[in-house]
Design a protein around this motif. Structure first.
Motif, PDB file in Angstrom:
ATOM      1  N   GLU A  62       0.826  -1.209   0.000  1.00 25.83           N
ATOM      2  CA  GLU A  62       0.000   0.000   0.000  1.00 25.83           C
ATOM      3  C   GLU A  62       0.863   1.263   0.000  1.00 25.83           C
ATOM      4  N   LEU A  63       1.987   1.234   0.705  1.00 24.25           N
ATOM      5  CA  LEU A  63       2.869   2.401   0.726  1.00 24.25           C
ATOM      6  C   LEU A  63       3.506   2.641  -0.636  1.00 24.25           C
ATOM      7  N   ILE A  64       3.788   1.590  -1.372  1.00 25.78           N
ATOM      8  CA  ILE A  64       4.288   1.767  -2.738  1.00 25.78           C
ATOM      9  C   ILE A  64       3.202   2.385  -3.618  1.00 25.78           C
ATOM     10  N   ALA A  65       1.949   1.997  -3.386  1.00 26.68           N
ATOM     11  CA  ALA A  65       0.842   2.624  -4.125  1.00 26.68           C
ATOM     12  C   ALA A  65       0.738   4.107  -3.767  1.00 26.68           C
ATOM     13  N   VAL A  66       0.922   4.431  -2.477  1.00 31.39           N
ATOM     14  CA  VAL A  66       0.936   5.841  -2.058  1.00 31.39           C
ATOM     15  C   VAL A  66       2.077   6.575  -2.763  1.00 31.39           C
ATOM     16  N   TYR A  67       3.251   5.945  -2.766  1.00 35.38           N
ATOM     17  CA  TYR A  67       4.417   6.545  -3.434  1.00 35.38           C
ATOM     18  C   TYR A  67       4.101   6.847  -4.906  1.00 35.38           C
ATOM     19  N   GLU A  68       3.516   5.891  -5.594  1.00 36.01           N
ATOM     20  CA  GLU A  68       3.204   6.084  -7.012  1.00 36.01           C
ATOM     21  C   GLU A  68       2.185   7.205  -7.204  1.00 36.01           C
ATOM     22  N   ASP A  69       1.165   7.239  -6.343  1.00 37.58           N
ATOM     23  CA  ASP A  69       0.164   8.302  -6.437  1.00 37.58           C
ATOM     24  C   ASP A  69       0.788   9.663  -6.173  1.00 37.58           C
ATOM     25  N   ALA A  70       1.683   9.718  -5.179  1.00 38.25           N
ATOM     26  CA  ALA A  70       2.321  10.995  -4.843  1.00 38.25           C
ATOM     27  C   ALA A  70       3.212  11.480  -5.992  1.00 38.25           C
ATOM     28  N   MET A  71       3.940  10.586  -6.612  1.00 39.12           N
ATOM     29  CA  MET A  71       4.855  10.987  -7.682  1.00 39.12           C
ATOM     30  C   MET A  71       4.116  11.419  -8.946  1.00 39.12           C
ATOM     31  N   ASP A  83      -1.530  17.084   7.406  1.00 39.22           N
ATOM     32  CA  ASP A  83      -0.254  16.790   6.753  1.00 39.22           C
ATOM     33  C   ASP A  83      -0.337  15.436   6.057  1.00 39.22           C
ATOM     34  N   CYS A  84       0.724  15.096   5.352  1.00 40.69           N
ATOM     35  CA  CYS A  84       0.721  13.824   4.627  1.00 40.69           C
ATOM     36  C   CYS A  84       0.825  12.630   5.574  1.00 40.69           C
ATOM     37  N   HIS A  85       1.415  12.810   6.752  1.00 36.49           N
ATOM     38  CA  HIS A  85       1.554  11.697   7.692  1.00 36.49           C
ATOM     39  C   HIS A  85       0.185  11.154   8.092  1.00 36.49           C
ATOM     40  N   THR A  86      -0.722  12.081   8.387  1.00 40.68           N
ATOM     41  CA  THR A  86      -2.080  11.685   8.762  1.00 40.68           C
ATOM     42  C   THR A  86      -2.799  11.039   7.580  1.00 40.68           C
ATOM     43  N   ALA A  87      -2.675  11.674   6.410  1.00 39.28           N
ATOM     44  CA  ALA A  87      -3.357  11.144   5.225  1.00 39.28           C
ATOM     45  C   ALA A  87      -2.858   9.743   4.897  1.00 39.28           C
ATOM     46  N   ILE A  88      -1.572   9.517   5.028  1.00 39.24           N
ATOM     47  CA  ILE A  88      -1.025   8.194   4.718  1.00 39.24           C
ATOM     48  C   ILE A  88      -1.466   7.166   5.749  1.00 39.24           C
ATOM     49  N   GLU A  89      -1.381   7.516   7.036  1.00 39.47           N
ATOM     50  CA  GLU A  89      -1.779   6.549   8.065  1.00 39.47           C
ATOM     51  C   GLU A  89      -3.258   6.203   7.955  1.00 39.47           C
ATOM     52  N   ASN A  90      -4.093   7.189   7.682  1.00 40.24           N
ATOM     53  CA  ASN A  90      -5.517   6.907   7.517  1.00 40.24           C
ATOM     54  C   ASN A  90      -5.764   5.982   6.328  1.00 40.24           C
ATOM     55  N   LEU A  92      -3.625   3.803   5.130  1.00 44.84           N
ATOM     56  CA  LEU A  92      -3.133   2.472   5.499  1.00 44.84           C
ATOM     57  C   LEU A  92      -4.129   1.746   6.393  1.00 44.84           C
ATOM     58  N   THR A  93      -4.690   2.465   7.341  1.00 44.00           N
ATOM     59  CA  THR A  93      -5.653   1.844   8.256  1.00 44.00           C
ATOM     60  C   THR A  93      -6.885   1.362   7.502  1.00 44.00           C
ATOM     61  N   GLU A  94      -7.318   2.181   6.559  1.00 48.94           N
ATOM     62  CA  GLU A  94      -8.488   1.798   5.760  1.00 48.94           C
ATOM     63  C   GLU A  94      -8.171   0.609   4.849  1.00 48.94           C
ATOM     64  N   ALA A  95      -6.948   0.553   4.324  1.00 48.47           N
ATOM     65  CA  ALA A  95      -6.607  -0.481   3.343  1.00 48.47           C
ATOM     66  C   ALA A  95      -6.193  -1.799   3.982  1.00 48.47           C
ATOM     67  N   GLU A  98      -5.639  -3.287  11.022  1.00 57.48           N
ATOM     68  CA  GLU A  98      -4.932  -3.134  12.290  1.00 57.48           C
ATOM     69  C   GLU A  98      -3.456  -2.771  12.100  1.00 57.48           C
ATOM     70  N   ALA A  99      -2.834  -3.312  11.089  1.00 59.37           N
ATOM     71  CA  ALA A  99      -1.413  -3.009  10.852  1.00 59.37           C
ATOM     72  C   ALA A  99      -1.203  -1.524  10.602  1.00 59.37           C
ATOM     73  N   GLY A 100      -2.185  -0.884   9.965  1.00 60.57           N
ATOM     74  CA  GLY A 100      -2.088   0.549   9.735  1.00 60.57           C
ATOM     75  C   GLY A 100      -2.076   1.344  11.022  1.00 60.57           C
ATOM     76  N   LYS A 101      -2.764   0.822  12.045  1.00 63.18           N
ATOM     77  CA  LYS A 101      -2.782   1.490  13.349  1.00 63.18           C
ATOM     78  C   LYS A 101      -1.479   1.290  14.109  1.00 63.18           C
ATOM     79  N   ARG A 102      -0.719   0.284  13.737  1.00 63.69           N
ATOM     80  CA  ARG A 102       0.516  -0.045  14.458  1.00 63.69           C
ATOM     81  C   ARG A 102       1.761   0.646  13.878  1.00 63.69           C
ATOM     82  N   ILE A 103       1.674   1.148  12.656  1.00 62.82           N
ATOM     83  CA  ILE A 103       2.883   1.592  11.976  1.00 62.82           C
ATOM     84  C   ILE A 103       3.527   2.797  12.645  1.00 62.82           C
TER      85      ILE A 103
END
Length: 455
Positions: A62-71, A83-90, A92-95, A98-103
């Motif tokens: 999912e983070l690679i997908a975020v990377y591709e979308d951002a680029m 900020d982007c930190h919140t947008a990314i964590e949210n 990840l949590t949706e996608a 539980e792992a998204g909540k732990r990162i």
């Protein structure tokens, strides 16, 4: 979606707008770097039992997908995200649940944003230094082409002594290479991993900071966790100060070209494609690119001053003031990168008018040569000076006068190989650093990674 710090109350809308400002918009440029940093952090969390192998696999995808979308400019960050930190964590949590909540375990947005900025700035500084090497190389080429073309050397803007176009071009190449040394120093400071310092005081977890440093291709780990946070804004100011030296060199070069391309001089000509026109005066061809090189030099200086002023008297630890050092850094990096691109085009395409340059020599420009000729015949310098001063109009040959100046670095002995060796050494150092970073990113993500979008 929720803010990372969400409590059981509503945030005042005016205060939210004021504190968020345009940070969420700036982070659209930085989100790709944050995604890569998060992959490294997740990989490290697996080694200390916070995340499972499956967790890391799904988070990485999912983070690679975020990377591709951002680029590609498709990653969305809203004001309410902050900020982007919140947008990314949210996301990840949706996608991935539980792992998204732990990162976020073991890190703060404080070390997260510093990591993101350093990853981004590191790549941008390498790009800028590569462009600088290109411009310096072009200047050295033009210096060789015009090594024996006379040009009046000036002090106080008045004709002073015989010089050459070769000396003129080579001087700016050498100045840029000096500037590169300053930028490389800030690149070394930037190439240290801050991740794991959290909110300036570490955490009671066995974080493997050395691992995340290696995963992200940093040259070294920044040791003291409080020093990490205290360096924010200060490092940005140092980077911008170094970039300001490049900007000042290019600003002076632009000013000289503006003056010496005036019809009254005509030493240099700018081709039509480098000039704009006037809406009222049909004959005008204006050196707007050079004028804005000169102006942008002042802008870069202001960005450095801004960052220093923000952090100058802050207490240790995180302060929200740091947020206001992000935009000046991004602007400064982009501005100097563009200035170097403009300079490269200008150096390559500008034309030298040898006839006008020779016509710029008056008889008095050979006065000092006449003094030194008398010294060579036994007169004292002061007596010879006073004698020539009574009648400074002296006959001389411009090309011969250049050839007679044979000391190291003078017009008749430019030592261009010294500059060429410096350009080659700079390119080799940059290639080695880029290779280390690229290999680390490829090992981390399984793909080639670039964090700075083309412009």
């Amino acid at each position: 979606m929720a803010k990372l710090w969400q409590k059981d109350y509503s945030f005042d809308e005016t205060i939210e707008r004021f504190t968020v400002g345009n940070d969420y918009e700036l982070d659209r440029e930085l989100a790709a770097a944050d995604a890569i940093g998060s992959i490294a952090h997740a990989t490290m969390l697996k080694t200390i039992g916070i995340l499972s192998t499956d967790d890391v696999g799904r988070l990485t995808s999912e983070l690679i997908a975020v990377y591709e979308d951002a680029m590609t400019g498709r990653f969305t960050i809203l004001r309410q995200d902050e900020d982007c930190h919140t947008a990314i964590e949210n996301r990840l949590t949706e996608a991935v649940g539980e792992a998204g909540k732990r990162i976020h375990t073991g890190r703060s947005r404080n070390d997260q944003v510093i990591t993101m900025i350093r990853l981004y700035a590191r790549e941008y500084l390498i790009r800028i230094l590569e462009r600088l090497a290109e411009v310096a190389g072009l200047l050295l080429e033009r210096a060789e082409e015009n090594a024996s073309v006379p040009m009046a050397g000036r002090t106080h803007m008045q004709p002073a002594m015989p010089s050459s176009v070769g000396l003129f071009f080579a001087a700016f190449a050498e100045q840029l290479l000096d500037d590169a040394r300053l930028v490389e120093t800030t690149l070394e400071l930037c190439d240290r991993c801050p991740l794991g310092s959290a909110a300036s005081y570490g955490v009671p977890l066995p974080l493997d900071r050395e691992l995340t440093s290696r995963l992200l291709g940093f040259a070294e780990l920044q040791n003291n966790v409080l020093a990490v946070n205290n360096s924010r804004g200060k490092l940005e100011a140092a980077i911008l100060d170094a970039l300001d030296h490049i900007a000042m060199t290019l600003g002076k070069f632009a000013q000289d070209l503006i003056v010496f391309s005036l019809p009254e001089f005509g030493y240099f000509r700018l081709p039509d494609e480098l000039c704009s026109g006037s809406s009222i005066m049909p004959q005008k061809k204006n050196p707007d690119g050079l004028e804005l090189l000169r102006a942008r030099s002042a802008a870069v200086s202001s960005y450095a001053t801004h960052c220093r002023s923000v952090v100058r008297s802050l207490p240790s630890g995180y302060n929200r003031d740091f947020q206001d050092t992000k935009e000046p850094l991004l602007r400064g990096l982009a501005t100097v990168d563009t200035m170097l691109r403009v300079a490269s085009i200008t150096v390559e395409k500008m034309q030298v008018d040898t006839d006008k340059l020779i016509a710029g020599f008056d008889s008095e420009i050979f006065a000092t040569d006449a003094v030194l000729d008398k010294v060579g015949k036994g007169a004292s310098f002061r007596d010879a000076y006073r004698e020539v001063a009574k009648n400074p109009a002296v006959t001389g040959d411009a090309v011969e006068a250049i050839a007679r100046r044979t000391s190291v670095g003078a017009p008749g002995n430019l030592g261009l190989d010294v500059g060429r060796r410096k350009v080659a050494a700079l390119r080799a150092r940059l290639a080695e650093r880029d290779r280390r970073i690229s290999n680390a990113f490829r090992a981390l993500t399984g793909r080639d990674v670039s964090l700075v979008r083309s412009n």
